[in-house]
Scaffold this motif. Structure first.
Motif, PDB file in Angstrom:
ATOM      1  N   VAL A  95     -25.170  -5.683   1.312  1.00 51.52           N
ATOM      2  CA  VAL A  95     -25.904  -6.263   0.122  1.00 51.52           C
ATOM      3  C   VAL A  95     -25.745  -7.859  -0.004  1.00 51.52           C
ATOM      4  O   VAL A  95     -24.505  -7.867  -0.179  1.00 51.52           O
ATOM      5  CB  VAL A  95     -25.777  -5.319  -0.915  1.00 51.52           C
ATOM      6  N   ILE A  96     -26.825  -8.467  -0.054  1.00 52.80           N
ATOM      7  CA  ILE A  96     -26.649  -9.910  -0.336  1.00 52.80           C
ATOM      8  C   ILE A  96     -27.452 -10.296  -1.599  1.00 52.80           C
ATOM      9  O   ILE A  96     -28.579 -10.230  -1.669  1.00 52.80           O
ATOM     10  CB  ILE A  96     -27.182 -10.898   0.729  1.00 52.80           C
ATOM     11  N   VAL A  97     -26.350 -10.444  -2.947  1.00 52.36           N
ATOM     12  CA  VAL A  97     -26.883 -11.041  -3.861  1.00 52.36           C
ATOM     13  C   VAL A  97     -27.097 -12.352  -3.935  1.00 52.36           C
ATOM     14  O   VAL A  97     -26.215 -13.167  -3.726  1.00 52.36           O
ATOM     15  CB  VAL A  97     -26.027 -10.539  -5.137  1.00 52.36           C
ATOM     16  N   ILE A  98     -28.348 -12.808  -4.484  1.00 56.94           N
ATOM     17  CA  ILE A  98     -28.621 -14.415  -4.636  1.00 56.94           C
ATOM     18  C   ILE A  98     -28.873 -14.851  -5.881  1.00 56.94           C
ATOM     19  O   ILE A  98     -29.610 -14.173  -6.571  1.00 56.94           O
ATOM     20  CB  ILE A  98     -30.040 -14.663  -3.621  1.00 56.94           C
ATOM     21  N   GLU A  99     -28.034 -15.488  -6.602  1.00 58.89           N
ATOM     22  CA  GLU A  99     -28.089 -16.063  -7.866  1.00 58.89           C
ATOM     23  C   GLU A  99     -28.555 -17.589  -7.637  1.00 58.89           C
ATOM     24  O   GLU A  99     -28.035 -18.172  -7.017  1.00 58.89           O
ATOM     25  CB  GLU A  99     -26.615 -15.832  -8.421  1.00 58.89           C
ATOM     26  N   ALA A 100     -29.439 -17.902  -8.632  1.00 58.17           N
ATOM     27  CA  ALA A 100     -30.316 -19.069  -8.485  1.00 58.17           C
ATOM     28  C   ALA A 100     -29.968 -19.861  -9.769  1.00 58.17           C
ATOM     29  O   ALA A 100     -29.994 -19.186 -10.987  1.00 58.17           O
ATOM     30  CB  ALA A 100     -31.492 -18.746  -8.133  1.00 58.17           C
ATOM     31  N   LYS A 101     -29.983 -21.066  -9.745  1.00 57.77           N
ATOM     32  CA  LYS A 101     -30.012 -22.241 -10.756  1.00 57.77           C
ATOM     33  C   LYS A 101     -30.975 -23.381 -10.156  1.00 57.77           C
ATOM     34  O   LYS A 101     -30.968 -23.458  -9.067  1.00 57.77           O
ATOM     35  CB  LYS A 101     -28.718 -22.865 -10.814  1.00 57.77           C
ATOM     36  N   VAL A 102     -31.941 -23.610 -11.066  1.00 59.56           N
ATOM     37  CA  VAL A 102     -32.532 -25.055 -10.646  1.00 59.56           C
ATOM     38  C   VAL A 102     -32.351 -26.082 -11.720  1.00 59.56           C
ATOM     39  O   VAL A 102     -31.780 -27.155 -11.238  1.00 59.56           O
ATOM     40  CB  VAL A 102     -34.236 -24.741 -11.029  1.00 59.56           C
ATOM     41  N   PHE A 103     -32.267 -25.845 -12.809  1.00 55.78           N
ATOM     42  CA  PHE A 103     -32.153 -27.099 -13.962  1.00 55.78           C
ATOM     43  C   PHE A 103     -30.798 -27.178 -14.418  1.00 55.78           C
ATOM     44  O   PHE A 103     -30.180 -28.102 -15.071  1.00 55.78           O
ATOM     45  CB  PHE A 103     -33.098 -27.214 -14.965  1.00 55.78           C
ATOM     46  N   GLU A 104     -30.080 -25.925 -14.507  1.00 52.33           N
ATOM     47  CA  GLU A 104     -28.803 -25.683 -15.196  1.00 52.33           C
ATOM     48  C   GLU A 104     -27.790 -25.569 -13.866  1.00 52.33           C
ATOM     49  O   GLU A 104     -28.014 -25.587 -12.746  1.00 52.33           O
ATOM     50  CB  GLU A 104     -28.803 -24.315 -15.974  1.00 52.33           C
ATOM     51  N   ARG A 105     -26.529 -25.291 -14.569  1.00 54.12           N
ATOM     52  CA  ARG A 105     -25.469 -25.129 -13.551  1.00 54.12           C
ATOM     53  C   ARG A 105     -24.805 -23.682 -13.681  1.00 54.12           C
ATOM     54  O   ARG A 105     -25.234 -23.044 -14.746  1.00 54.12           O
ATOM     55  CB  ARG A 105     -24.264 -26.084 -14.051  1.00 54.12           C
ATOM     56  N   PHE A 106     -24.160 -23.183 -12.667  1.00 50.79           N
ATOM     57  CA  PHE A 106     -23.672 -22.095 -12.912  1.00 50.79           C
ATOM     58  C   PHE A 106     -22.448 -22.080 -13.882  1.00 50.79           C
ATOM     59  O   PHE A 106     -21.614 -23.006 -13.732  1.00 50.79           O
ATOM     60  CB  PHE A 106     -22.971 -21.422 -11.511  1.00 50.79           C
ATOM     61  N   GLU A 107     -22.223 -21.196 -14.490  1.00 49.16           N
ATOM     62  CA  GLU A 107     -21.119 -21.017 -15.774  1.00 49.16           C
ATOM     63  C   GLU A 107     -20.047 -20.090 -15.293  1.00 49.16           C
ATOM     64  O   GLU A 107     -20.535 -19.020 -14.529  1.00 49.16           O
ATOM     65  CB  GLU A 107     -21.698 -20.647 -17.066  1.00 49.16           C
ATOM     66  N   SER A 108     -18.824 -20.272 -15.860  1.00 50.54           N
ATOM     67  CA  SER A 108     -17.860 -19.379 -15.411  1.00 50.54           C
ATOM     68  C   SER A 108     -18.217 -17.896 -15.946  1.00 50.54           C
ATOM     69  O   SER A 108     -17.613 -16.961 -15.060  1.00 50.54           O
ATOM     70  CB  SER A 108     -16.318 -19.782 -15.965  1.00 50.54           C
ATOM     71  N   LYS A 109     -18.628 -17.835 -16.882  1.00 51.14           N
ATOM     72  CA  LYS A 109     -19.328 -16.240 -17.373  1.00 51.14           C
ATOM     73  C   LYS A 109     -20.035 -15.562 -16.284  1.00 51.14           C
ATOM     74  O   LYS A 109     -19.863 -14.276 -15.785  1.00 51.14           O
ATOM     75  CB  LYS A 109     -20.112 -16.349 -18.610  1.00 51.14           C
ATOM     76  N   TYR A 183     -32.854 -30.570 -10.603  1.00 47.92           N
ATOM     77  CA  TYR A 183     -31.433 -30.758 -11.522  1.00 47.92           C
ATOM     78  C   TYR A 183     -30.936 -31.991 -12.054  1.00 47.92           C
ATOM     79  O   TYR A 183     -31.340 -33.141 -11.199  1.00 47.92           O
ATOM     80  CB  TYR A 183     -30.349 -30.430 -10.517  1.00 47.92           C
ATOM     81  N   LYS A 184     -30.715 -32.078 -13.341  1.00 51.39           N
ATOM     82  CA  LYS A 184     -30.490 -33.380 -14.070  1.00 51.39           C
ATOM     83  C   LYS A 184     -31.518 -34.266 -14.381  1.00 51.39           C
ATOM     84  O   LYS A 184     -31.370 -35.330 -14.565  1.00 51.39           O
ATOM     85  CB  LYS A 184     -29.161 -34.041 -13.270  1.00 51.39           C
ATOM     86  N   MET A 185     -32.692 -33.461 -14.087  1.00 47.09           N
ATOM     87  CA  MET A 185     -34.147 -34.456 -14.254  1.00 47.09           C
ATOM     88  C   MET A 185     -33.961 -34.929 -15.816  1.00 47.09           C
ATOM     89  O   MET A 185     -33.855 -34.257 -16.657  1.00 47.09           O
ATOM     90  CB  MET A 185     -35.268 -33.773 -13.904  1.00 47.09           C
ATOM     91  N   LYS A 186     -34.473 -36.260 -16.021  1.00 44.84           N
ATOM     92  CA  LYS A 186     -34.370 -36.559 -17.590  1.00 44.84           C
ATOM     93  C   LYS A 186     -35.657 -36.093 -18.278  1.00 44.84           C
ATOM     94  O   LYS A 186     -36.685 -36.008 -17.483  1.00 44.84           O
ATOM     95  CB  LYS A 186     -34.477 -38.222 -17.398  1.00 44.84           C
ATOM     96  N   MET A 190     -42.086 -36.383 -15.591  1.00 47.92           N
ATOM     97  CA  MET A 190     -42.613 -35.264 -14.476  1.00 47.92           C
ATOM     98  C   MET A 190     -42.087 -35.679 -13.149  1.00 47.92           C
ATOM     99  O   MET A 190     -41.521 -36.665 -12.816  1.00 47.92           O
ATOM    100  CB  MET A 190     -44.276 -35.463 -14.397  1.00 47.92           C
ATOM    101  N   LEU A 191     -42.096 -34.753 -12.605  1.00 43.64           N
ATOM    102  CA  LEU A 191     -41.571 -35.056 -11.197  1.00 43.64           C
ATOM    103  C   LEU A 191     -42.363 -36.116 -10.257  1.00 43.64           C
ATOM    104  O   LEU A 191     -41.709 -36.526  -9.360  1.00 43.64           O
ATOM    105  CB  LEU A 191     -41.677 -33.397 -10.192  1.00 43.64           C
ATOM    106  N   ASP A 192     -43.565 -36.408 -10.405  1.00 47.35           N
ATOM    107  CA  ASP A 192     -44.005 -37.527  -9.853  1.00 47.35           C
ATOM    108  C   ASP A 192     -43.802 -38.595 -10.269  1.00 47.35           C
ATOM    109  O   ASP A 192     -44.282 -39.681  -9.748  1.00 47.35           O
ATOM    110  CB  ASP A 192     -45.570 -37.230  -9.670  1.00 47.35           C
ATOM    111  N   GLY A 193     -42.825 -38.849 -11.348  1.00 50.88           N
ATOM    112  CA  GLY A 193     -42.463 -40.176 -12.024  1.00 50.88           C
ATOM    113  C   GLY A 193     -43.165 -40.372 -13.213  1.00 50.88           C
ATOM    114  O   GLY A 193     -42.750 -41.374 -13.849  1.00 50.88           O
ATOM    115  N   GLY A 194     -44.266 -39.783 -13.553  1.00 49.52           N
ATOM    116  CA  GLY A 194     -45.150 -40.324 -14.580  1.00 49.52           C
ATOM    117  C   GLY A 194     -44.500 -39.485 -15.906  1.00 49.52           C
ATOM    118  O   GLY A 194     -43.659 -38.560 -15.710  1.00 49.52           O
ATOM    119  N   SER A 195     -44.973 -39.962 -17.104  1.00 49.57           N
ATOM    120  CA  SER A 195     -44.681 -39.343 -18.239  1.00 49.57           C
ATOM    121  C   SER A 195     -45.404 -38.199 -18.525  1.00 49.57           C
ATOM    122  O   SER A 195     -46.514 -38.004 -18.092  1.00 49.57           O
ATOM    123  CB  SER A 195     -45.028 -40.194 -19.480  1.00 49.57           C
ATOM    124  N   ALA A 196     -44.772 -37.049 -19.127  1.00 48.39           N
ATOM    125  CA  ALA A 196     -45.517 -35.710 -19.353  1.00 48.39           C
ATOM    126  C   ALA A 196     -46.408 -35.786 -20.377  1.00 48.39           C
ATOM    127  O   ALA A 196     -46.807 -36.300 -20.853  1.00 48.39           O
ATOM    128  CB  ALA A 196     -44.282 -34.959 -19.855  1.00 48.39           C
TER     129      ALA A 196
END
Length: 196
Positions: A95-109, A183-186, A190-196
């Protein structure tokens, strides 16, 4: 159809939720779970066997749902009721469990939960001979930062790491590339560099 208040961009350009990006990956990987498992095992260096049947689940609430279907209760066994895995590969021997993060980080909990899962899953009826592995899925920038600036202990519980960029090379899709770059995007950009 363009939605004016979303600046003419689809919601997929706005979201930072890993569930969304996991669903994109799931849609590709579910077409051939065995091939996905073989690729993942090779990419992450797991010592799991790739032969045999494989199945793939998304948002898997394993303890609650599996036990309910066999007439038992996670609550009565003091197992986590609502513990949900982002993705989960079920093989004949692993069994392979996959835990994902995109914008946040993995926490110790979360790392503690993963360590507990690796002990608890083999205690489920029928899972006694199954080896449990855990994969961290995040951005290459996150993994680089974790190694350099602390908190690598949150990754020690995982048996391997996979980046969204690697997933995007496997399944070319702009949304997987987007996950790799969030990750760590300000805020306010927006991802294309423009304002939201």
């Amino acid at each position: 159809m363009s939605i004016p208040y979303l600046n003419g961009k689809p919601w997929s350009c706005w979201t930072r939720d890993e569930c969304y990006f996991c669903s994109v990956l799931y849609c590709y990987a579910r077409k051939d779970p065995a091939e996905f498992a073989a690729w993942l095992i090779g990419r992450t260096g797991l010592r799991a066997k790739t032969d045999g049947a494989w199945d793939l689940g998304y948002e898997v609430c394993l303890y609650r749902d599996f036990l309910w279907h066999i007439g038992k209760s996670a609550r009565s066994r003091e197992l986590p009721q609502k513990r949900t895995f982002d993705l989960c590969l079920f093989g004949t021997r692993a069994v392979i469990v996959i835990e994902a993060k995109v914008f946040e980080r993995f926490e110790s909990k979360q790392a503690e939960s993963v360590a507990q899962d690796k002990k608890l899953i083999p205690c489920l009826p029928g899972f006694e001979r199954v080896k449990v592995y855990a994969i961290a899925l995040a951005t290459s920038r996150y993994f680089g930062n974790a190694a350099k600036h602390g908190r690598p202990e949150t990754l020690n519980v995982f048996d391997g790491c996979l980046t969204w960029g690697q997933a995007a090379k496997k399944y070319p899709d702009a949304r997987l590339d987007q996950a790799e770059n969030m990750y760590k995007m300000k805020a306010g950009r927006m991802l294309d560099g423009g304002s939201a």
